[in-house]
Design a protein around this motif. Structure first.
Motif, PDB file in Angstrom:
ATOM      1  N   VAL A   1      -4.183   9.096  -3.618  1.00 35.88           N
ATOM      2  CA  VAL A   1      -3.066   8.247  -3.199  1.00 35.88           C
ATOM      3  C   VAL A   1      -2.381   7.646  -4.433  1.00 35.88           C
ATOM      4  O   VAL A   1      -1.142   7.667  -4.551  1.00 35.88           O
ATOM      5  CB  VAL A   1      -3.551   7.120  -2.256  1.00 35.88           C
TER       6      VAL A   1
ATOM      7  N   ASN B   1       1.048  -0.154   6.640  1.00 36.08           N
ATOM      8  CA  ASN B   1      -0.378  -0.329   6.323  1.00 36.08           C
ATOM      9  C   ASN B   1      -1.211   0.737   7.019  1.00 36.08           C
ATOM     10  O   ASN B   1      -1.110   0.930   8.235  1.00 36.08           O
ATOM     11  CB  ASN B   1      -0.818  -1.735   6.792  1.00 36.08           C
ATOM     12  N   GLY B   2      -1.992   1.451   6.207  1.00 37.27           N
ATOM     13  CA  GLY B   2      -2.902   2.445   6.807  1.00 37.27           C
ATOM     14  C   GLY B   2      -4.246   2.375   6.101  1.00 37.27           C
ATOM     15  O   GLY B   2      -4.331   2.049   4.920  1.00 37.27           O
TER      16      GLY B   2
ATOM     17  N   ILE C   1      -7.747   3.988   4.588  1.00 33.47           N
ATOM     18  CA  ILE C   1      -8.217   5.232   3.976  1.00 33.47           C
ATOM     19  C   ILE C   1      -9.656   5.551   4.418  1.00 33.47           C
ATOM     20  O   ILE C   1     -10.106   6.690   4.322  1.00 33.47           O
ATOM     21  CB  ILE C   1      -8.135   5.135   2.430  1.00 33.47           C
TER      22      ILE C   1
ATOM     23  N   LYS D   1      -5.519   9.412   8.265  1.00 32.60           N
ATOM     24  CA  LYS D   1      -4.872   9.963   7.069  1.00 32.60           C
ATOM     25  C   LYS D   1      -3.556  10.644   7.429  1.00 32.60           C
ATOM     26  O   LYS D   1      -2.615  10.678   6.618  1.00 32.60           O
ATOM     27  CB  LYS D   1      -5.830  10.917   6.359  1.00 32.60           C
TER      28      LYS D   1
ATOM     29  N   ASN E   1      -0.934   7.989   7.443  1.00 26.49           N
ATOM     30  CA  ASN E   1      -0.650   7.572   6.062  1.00 26.49           C
ATOM     31  C   ASN E   1       0.272   8.570   5.368  1.00 26.49           C
ATOM     32  O   ASN E   1       1.224   8.193   4.679  1.00 26.49           O
ATOM     33  CB  ASN E   1      -1.957   7.471   5.260  1.00 26.49           C
TER      34      ASN E   1
ATOM     35  N   PHE F   1       3.803   0.003   0.708  1.00 24.91           N
ATOM     36  CA  PHE F   1       2.837   0.911   1.328  1.00 24.91           C
ATOM     37  C   PHE F   1       1.422   0.471   0.927  1.00 24.91           C
ATOM     38  O   PHE F   1       1.126   0.330  -0.255  1.00 24.91           O
ATOM     39  CB  PHE F   1       3.090   2.353   0.885  1.00 24.91           C
TER      40      PHE F   1
ATOM     41  N   SER G   1      -2.661   1.288   1.215  1.00 23.62           N
ATOM     42  CA  SER G   1      -3.766   2.175   1.589  1.00 23.62           C
ATOM     43  C   SER G   1      -5.045   1.354   1.424  1.00 23.62           C
ATOM     44  O   SER G   1      -5.531   1.142   0.317  1.00 23.62           O
ATOM     45  CB  SER G   1      -3.776   3.405   0.677  1.00 23.62           C
TER      46      SER G   1
END
Lengths: 422, 422
Positions: free
Chosen positions: B42, B98-99, B101, B135, B138, B161, B163
């Motif tokens: 990332v 917002n994601g 990992i 994922k 994302n 962004f 992760s």
């Protein structure tokens, strides 16, 4: 002096060394696989009494052919069976007194008030794993035999004392003794009956049920089927079977006052892997009580048919069968006719000591007795000192007075059954 | 050329390298504690896009003071959070995407058709743990940002962004990002909603109940009290609470057609130690769904009061209280007003791509969204590609077409929300 008075006096005079013997046995942690040091003490004692001693490690390969053989072990090497024979002069009736040397593990030590292998005595009670189940009974039997031997009495029939392994896991030690050829006209097993006479012994077997569900995320649990909820239906169904089976014993006088003569106990439950998932499998493990005059095969068949009927109340079980398996320990049931002469011999001996009638009941648990009756039709009674309710639990103990009274009763029983050669 | 057409074309033309990026991320088994290699990918990508990159290991000591902090870990060392910022020119509204990992472990490998970390593509679906959760979401966000950046568009508001680590165990990564000061006018979390818009998110917490019994031998089970039988009453009591709680949401349009909006899932049961003993303890573990406009405290209070009422139906529970504890993961609920401008921005973008109205629902599970709304009152929507039902299960996959359509919707949302600086 009358033989019985001599024997009674001997028992009274030899309390201390008997307590020491029991203490030594309790101090050996003779769980399955670790019986040798305790058996060494028994061997030494039998030799000291001048009995004919037979010691052997049961042979798994030899036993495998018996349908009664069950074990979780690969070998009994260094786990000896011990037999001591007081030979009769002939023409009398013989008796086997059978007791197991193995004990169940002590469990969580923190639940014991003191060391489970201390053999500590408080208020005339000896504490420790195996005091009641059943080193106390074994020592009572040894004292009875010793009292007879040391009173210069000659018996017509032989007394065969057996200190066997593996009772707690299904009876491989007793099976080995039977297969070795030991036979007698009666068998007494001094398991802790609290001095009640058990002419009938309940059998039991362990079973495992697998109840299926369908997995889903807990947030959308309606997309799955909870094996935990399904297992509620299975448990309730089994409780109904227990009621049905016990109704049949309602009028058996030996089960009078016993709320559930042959219980089905679901003792373990485990299911699901994650709090947030719907569980797709629950395993139930339990003990299935088998009536004294029932066969193991009939009991299994009834359980299996009953479980298959779950599909009548819930379609789910039609596609997702509850699986049944049998595992672990198993004790075959046994019984002796109530009017058998050995019953009156033992009852008379009891009345001699206690001056009242004995309580006669059926056992709520299995013993090695079923093996004697089912394999060799030997009439077998279970009767011994000790508190059933403390067997397998912390702070197990035995009342020493009870032990000595039991030794007296056993001595009188032997004298009457095997007959004195005047 | 119109900006949106440019962006759409960029997304279309860059499908292959996006698939490769997702594949690389899926091939890294980024379970809790092992996020660094995936985050490296990332970081490399964000640098390549020319974003301002911030990488840090969350500091447990710093977070401990927050009432929202929850973890089973001792340290987040070498478990970095990663943030990439596409800075706006000013005076526009900002957005956080917002994601997480981290992925949940793959479970039993034998249940997977092929390697859970292959990233194999069959029929335009990519398979593997983390494809759907999350994922895929994302990568869709990264593609949306890339498409805007590479189309030479300048935004007024910033795009942030994130992760983050630790979503699957209660949100410590997102909490760390909030505490580090990241703030925005709206938050989008591309968790797998199957392209439904979730303005309300259910919270959830894990609970554990200890149901007590009294031990006895299975052969005299009537002398004991089965914790397994008592736990049946507890489970049924909890099912009633679930009904009561869900009746309140009957008329909520966002839960229309959902059989149980906020389920209480009992996912694990364990009790008893021995088939032949009456069990004296059963432990139940479950997930308690918390309504979007409820607080965790109210939910706990209701559960505790309800459990205490067991004593009304069975005296046993008066003396042997069912113990409650909370453990493991917890997600606070969150919601945004349905008429919030961010809702219409996202809905319009959706209609632009799909030419139909989006489905608007409440989430059946918790996300990190609740942290944004409860700590910083940031309006948050959960919306992303992927199959909810395969998240956490074997053969998890994501439909790649859905992923690209989501990237388009996210790009249009960013363009409208943050505004283009002409």
């Amino acid at each position: 002096m009358d033989v019985k008075i001599k024997v009674k006096k001997y028992i009274h005079d030899n309390r201390n060394q008997t307590v020491t013997l029991l203490q030594k046995l309790v101090q050996e942690r003779s769980i399955s696989g670790n019986e040798a040091p305790a058996q060494e003490i028994v061997i030494h004692h039998l030799n000291h009494l001048g009995l004919k001693v037979d010691v052997w490690d049961p042979d798994i390969d030899e036993m495998k052919s018996s349908p009664f053989f069950i074990t979780q072990r690969d070998s009994f090497s260094n786990s000896p069976n011990v037999v001591g024979v007081l030979e009769g002069t002939g023409k009398g009736k013989s008796i086997i007194i059978n007791g197991h040397i193995d004990v169940v593990p002590e469990g969580e030590r923190s639940q014991w008030t003191s060391d489970p292998y201390s053999g500590e005595i408080i208020d005339n009670k000896m504490y420790g794993r195996g005091t009641t189940d059943m080193k106390g009974g074994n020592v009572a039997a040894l004292l009875a035999i010793e009292a007879i031997k040391m009173s210069d009495v000659q018996l017509k029939g032989s007394v065969i004392f057996q200190s066997v392994i593996e009772e707690e896991s299904g009876g491989a030690g007793t099976l080995a003794a039977i297969l070795r050829g030991y036979d007698a006209d009666a068998v007494l097993i001094p398991e802790p009956t609290k001095m009640k006479i058990f002419p009938k012994q309940q059998g039991s077997m362990w079973f495992r049920l697998k109840v299926k569900g369908r997995v889903a995320h807990g947030g959308t649990r309606y997309e799955g089927v909870s094996a935990i909820e399904k297992s509620i239906a299975v448990i309730q169904h089994i409780l109904k079977l227990e009621s049905l089976r016990n109704e049949r014993l309602l009028n058996d006088p030996l089960y009078k006052g016993v709320p559930i003569p042959i219980p089905i106990n679901i003792g373990r439950i485990e299911g699901g892997t994650w709090p947030s998932s719907v569980s797709d499998l629950v395993t139930l493990e339990g003990r299935f009580g088998v009536a004294p005059d029932e066969t193991m095969e009939n009991a299994k068949e009834e359980l299996e048919n009953w479980i298959s009927r779950l599909a009548e109340q819930d379609e789910w079980f039609k596609d997702y069968h509850v699986e049944i398996e049998y595992f672990g320990a198993r004790w075959v049931p046994g019984s002796i006719e109530l009017d058998h002469p050995f019953m009156s011999t033992l009852s008379n001996a009891f009345m001699n000591v206690f001056e009242k009638d004995p309580i006669i009941e059926a056992s709520p648990w299995g013993t090695d007795g079923g093996l004697f009756t089912q394999i060799k039709q030997m009439p077998t009674i279970v009767f011994g000192p000790g508190e059933t309710k403390v067997a397998h639990y912390p702070d197990e103990y035995i009342d020493l007075d009870e032990l000595f009274r039991c030794a007296e009763i056993m001595a009188y029983t032997i004298l009457d059954w095997c007959e004195v050669n005047e």
